[in-house]
Design an enzyme around this catalytic site. Structure first.
Site, PDB file in Angstrom:
ATOM      1  N   ASP A 210       5.115  57.033 -39.527  1.00 37.00           N
ATOM      2  CA  ASP A 210       4.425  55.795 -39.182  1.00 37.00           C
ATOM      3  C   ASP A 210       4.947  55.284 -37.836  1.00 37.00           C
ATOM      4  O   ASP A 210       6.088  55.550 -37.452  1.00 37.00           O
ATOM      5  CB  ASP A 210       4.687  54.728 -40.246  1.00 37.00           C
ATOM      6  CG  ASP A 210       4.231  55.174 -41.619  1.00 37.00           C
ATOM      7  OD1 ASP A 210       3.064  55.546 -41.749  1.00 37.00           O
ATOM      8  OD2 ASP A 210       5.061  55.153 -42.555  1.00 37.00           O
ATOM      9  N   ASP A 249      -0.025  59.183 -39.512  1.00 36.27           N
ATOM     10  CA  ASP A 249       0.179  58.484 -40.775  1.00 36.27           C
ATOM     11  C   ASP A 249      -0.208  57.028 -40.540  1.00 36.27           C
ATOM     12  O   ASP A 249      -1.238  56.745 -39.939  1.00 36.27           O
ATOM     13  CB  ASP A 249       1.615  58.667 -41.248  1.00 36.27           C
ATOM     14  CG  ASP A 249       1.766  58.388 -42.747  1.00 36.27           C
ATOM     15  OD1 ASP A 249       0.774  58.052 -43.408  1.00 36.27           O
ATOM     16  OD2 ASP A 249       2.888  58.511 -43.252  1.00 36.27           O
ATOM     17  N   ASP A 253       3.948  50.219 -42.037  1.00 32.65           N
ATOM     18  CA  ASP A 253       4.160  50.220 -43.478  1.00 32.65           C
ATOM     19  C   ASP A 253       5.284  49.251 -43.812  1.00 32.65           C
ATOM     20  O   ASP A 253       6.324  49.232 -43.141  1.00 32.65           O
ATOM     21  CB  ASP A 253       4.527  51.617 -43.979  1.00 32.65           C
ATOM     22  CG  ASP A 253       3.302  52.503 -44.201  1.00 32.65           C
ATOM     23  OD1 ASP A 253       2.185  52.056 -43.882  1.00 32.65           O
ATOM     24  OD2 ASP A 253       3.471  53.637 -44.678  1.00 32.65           O
ATOM     25  N   ARG A 306      -7.043  50.056 -45.237  1.00 30.68           N
ATOM     26  CA  ARG A 306      -5.691  49.498 -45.320  1.00 30.68           C
ATOM     27  C   ARG A 306      -5.432  48.462 -44.234  1.00 30.68           C
ATOM     28  O   ARG A 306      -4.631  48.670 -43.347  1.00 30.68           O
ATOM     29  CB  ARG A 306      -4.637  50.597 -45.258  1.00 30.68           C
ATOM     30  CG  ARG A 306      -4.712  51.607 -46.373  1.00 30.68           C
ATOM     31  CD  ARG A 306      -3.554  52.593 -46.304  1.00 30.68           C
ATOM     32  NE  ARG A 306      -3.710  53.639 -47.317  1.00 30.68           N
ATOM     33  CZ  ARG A 306      -2.904  54.683 -47.451  1.00 30.68           C
ATOM     34  NH1 ARG A 306      -1.875  54.819 -46.625  1.00 30.68           N
ATOM     35  NH2 ARG A 306      -3.114  55.573 -48.389  1.00 30.68           N
TER      36      ARG A 306
END
Length: 429
Positions: A210, A249, A253, A306
C-alpha cells in the site's frame, strides 16, 4: 531555525548542520512553519485524548531535510522517540534501480508463466515450486527496500508544491502521534505479483504494498496529500492468463487495531481498492472498539471501490466529494463486519447510467447513518435508494453514535468547490 541535512552513505548516516540564523533575524522574518502545525482541537478522531502533534516540538537537531529515498529512510531511523520533523524536497524514488535490482538469482518471469499456466497447473491448488519460491524471495527483497517505517512523534511534510514519494510504502506501525502532510504519493508497483489460480473462478494476480499503512498506531493525522497511480494506472498494466497483472494494492489502509485517525483534505485518485479500514472479519480481537477514523474534505476521484470499506470502526465521513468513474465503478462506502459508519453532508457526482443505490455496498449486516448527502446537486437519502434498488442487500439505519469531534462543517452544496480547490498536495494554507 536550523535545519539538519542528512546524507546516507552506505550504512552510515552523515549529518551536517546549517548555521542557525540569529534570533533577531528569525523574529524579523517570522513565517508560520507548516511543519510545526498540530491537528486542531476537535478536528476528528485524531484529536481525541492527547491529540496529534507529531514532531511539531522538535529541536533544531531533529529537523531533517531530505532529497533522496535513502536520506529519508536514514532520517526516520535516527534513534530516539523525541519529536522529529522530516521535510521532503522533490520526489523521492524508492525504486530508481528498477525491478531487476530485487530479483533473486534464478528467478525468470517467463519460466514462472510457463510453470503456472492454468493449462498446465490448473485452478485447483495454489502455486508452489522453485519459481514461486524465487518470486517470493524477490518480493521480500523489494519489500525491504521500499518500506519506510515512521517513528512515534514524527511529522513528515513535503516542502512546496512538488514534493512526494514514488515507489515507496510508508509504514506507520505500532506507534503514536504521527503527522503526514503535503506529499504526492504515487502507488508502489509490485514487481512480483503472485498468481493465485484459486482466487475466484478464473484466478487472479495479487499484489502487495500500500502507499501508506496505519497499522496498530494511534493519533495519526493524514492531511493535504495526493494519492495516485501516477504514470502506471491499471489501464497500463498487461494481462496474463486472461487476468490483469495487478501491481497495485491500496492507497491507504488503516488496520490491525489502529485508532484515532483523522484524514483531511486529501485526494485519492484513479485507483481500484482505495481505502480500507479494517482488513479482516476475523480481526475482532484487535479491531473491536478501535478503528475510529474521521474522513473529511477529501476528494475521491475516479476510484472504483473502498472509499472507504469499513469493518468494526466508528467512522465519520463528512464533507467529502466523490467523483464516480464512468466505467468499472463498484461502490463508494462499504458496510462491513460490525462497522458503524456515519456518512453526512457529502457530495457525489455520478455519471449517467450509475444509480445512486450503488454508492453503498453491504458486505455484512451492520447499521449505517446517512444524512444530508447530495447526488448530482440534489438531496438523496442514500440508505433509502440503496434498499429500494438492492432489496437483497438491505441495510439497517442508525449507526448508534453521534460524532462530536468535527471542525468546520460545510453545507454539502459548497463541498465540490471547496474540496476541488483546496484538497491535495501543494495546497496547504
Amino acid at each position: 531555525m536550523r535545519h539538519t541535512r542528512l546524507w546516507a552513505v552506505g550504512a552510515t548516516a552523515l549529518v551536517l548542520s546549517v548555521t542557525a540564523p540569529t534570533a533577531a533575524a528569525d523574529a524579523a522574518h517570522a513565517v508560520p512553519d507548516p511543519a510545526r502545525r498540530t491537528l486542531p482541537a476537535g478536528d476528528g478522531w485524531g484529536s481525541d485524548g492527547t491529540g496529534t502533534s507529531g514532531g511539531s516540538a522538535a529541536d533544531a537537531s531533529r529537523v531533517f531535510t531530505v532529497t533522496t529515498w535513502e536520506e529519508f529512510r536514514a532520517a526516520l531511523a535516527v534513534e530516539g522517540t523525541e519529536p522529529r520533523i522530516v521535510k521532503v524536497v522533490g520526489t523521492l524514488n524508492a525504486t530508481a534501480a528498477g525491478c531487476a535490482a530485487f530479483e533473486a538469482p534464478g528467478y525468470d518471469f517467463d519460466r514462472y508463466l510457463a510453470d503456472y499456466d492454468p493449462a498446465v497447473w490448473g485452478y485447483e491448488k495454489e502455486v508452489s515450486g522453485p519459481q514461486e519460491d524465487l518470486r517470493a524471495a524477490s518480493a521480500t527483497a523489494q519489500g525491504k527496500a521500499i518500506k519506510a517505517y515512521v517513528p512515534a512523534n514524527t511529522t513528515v511534510i513535503g516542502v512546496g508544491g512538488n514534493a512526494g514519494i514514488t515507489g515507496g510504502s510508508l509504514q506507520i506501525q505500532g506507534v503514536d502521534n504521527v503527522i503526514v502532510r503535503n506529499l504526492t504519493v504515487e502507488s508502489p508497483l509490485d514487481c512480483f505479483p503472485q498468481w493465485d489460480p484459486t482466487d475466484g473462478a478464473t484466478g487472479a494476480w495479487n499484489s502487495e504494498y500500500d502507499s501508506m499503512v496505519v497499522y496498530g498506531s494511534s493519533h495519526v493525522w493524514i492531511d493535504h496529500n495526493t494519492f495516485t497511480d501516477g504514470a502506471h494506472p491499471d489501464s497500463s498494466l498487461p494481462s496474463y492468463f486472461g487476468e490483469i497483472y495487478q501491481q497495485h494494492d491500496g492507497e491507504l489502509d488503516i488496520v490491525r487495531g489502529a485508532d484515532l485517525v483523522t484524514a483531511s483534505w486529501n485526494v485519492f485518485a484513479d485507483h481500484d481498492k482505495t481505502l480500507m479500514i479494517g482488513n479482516s472479519d476475523s480481526a475482532g480481537a484487535t479491531d473491536r472498539g478501535k478503528l475510529r477514523v474521521t474522513l473529511h474534505h477529501n476528494l475521491f476521484r475516479n476510484v472504483i471501490e473502498r472509499a472507504p470499506r469499513v469493518r468494526f470502526g466508528k467512522v465519520d465521513a463528512y464533507n467529502n466529494h466523490f467523483v464516480v468513474p464512468s466505467s468499472g465503478y463498484a461502490y463508494s462506502l462499504g458496510i462491513g463486519q460490525e462497522s458503524q459508519l456515519v456518512a453526512e453532508k457529502n457530495a457525489f457526482t455520478l455519471p449517467a447510467g450509475v444509480p445512486a443505490g450503488k454508492i453503498l455496498k453491504k458486505w455484512k449486516d451492520a447499521p449505517v447513518t446517512t444524512a444530508g448527502n447530495l447526488v448530482n446537486g440534489r438531496s438523496v437519502d442514500l440508505l433509502a435508494v440503496h434498499n429500494a434498488e438492492f432489496p437483497g442487500e438491505f441495510l439497517r439505519d442508525g449507526a448508534g453514535w453521534t460524532p462530536v469531534l468535527r471542525g468546520r462543517v460545510d453545507v454539502p452544496q459548497a463541498v465540490p468547490g471547496l474540496v476541488g480547490h483546496r484538497a491535495g498536495a501543494g495546497r496547504l494554507r
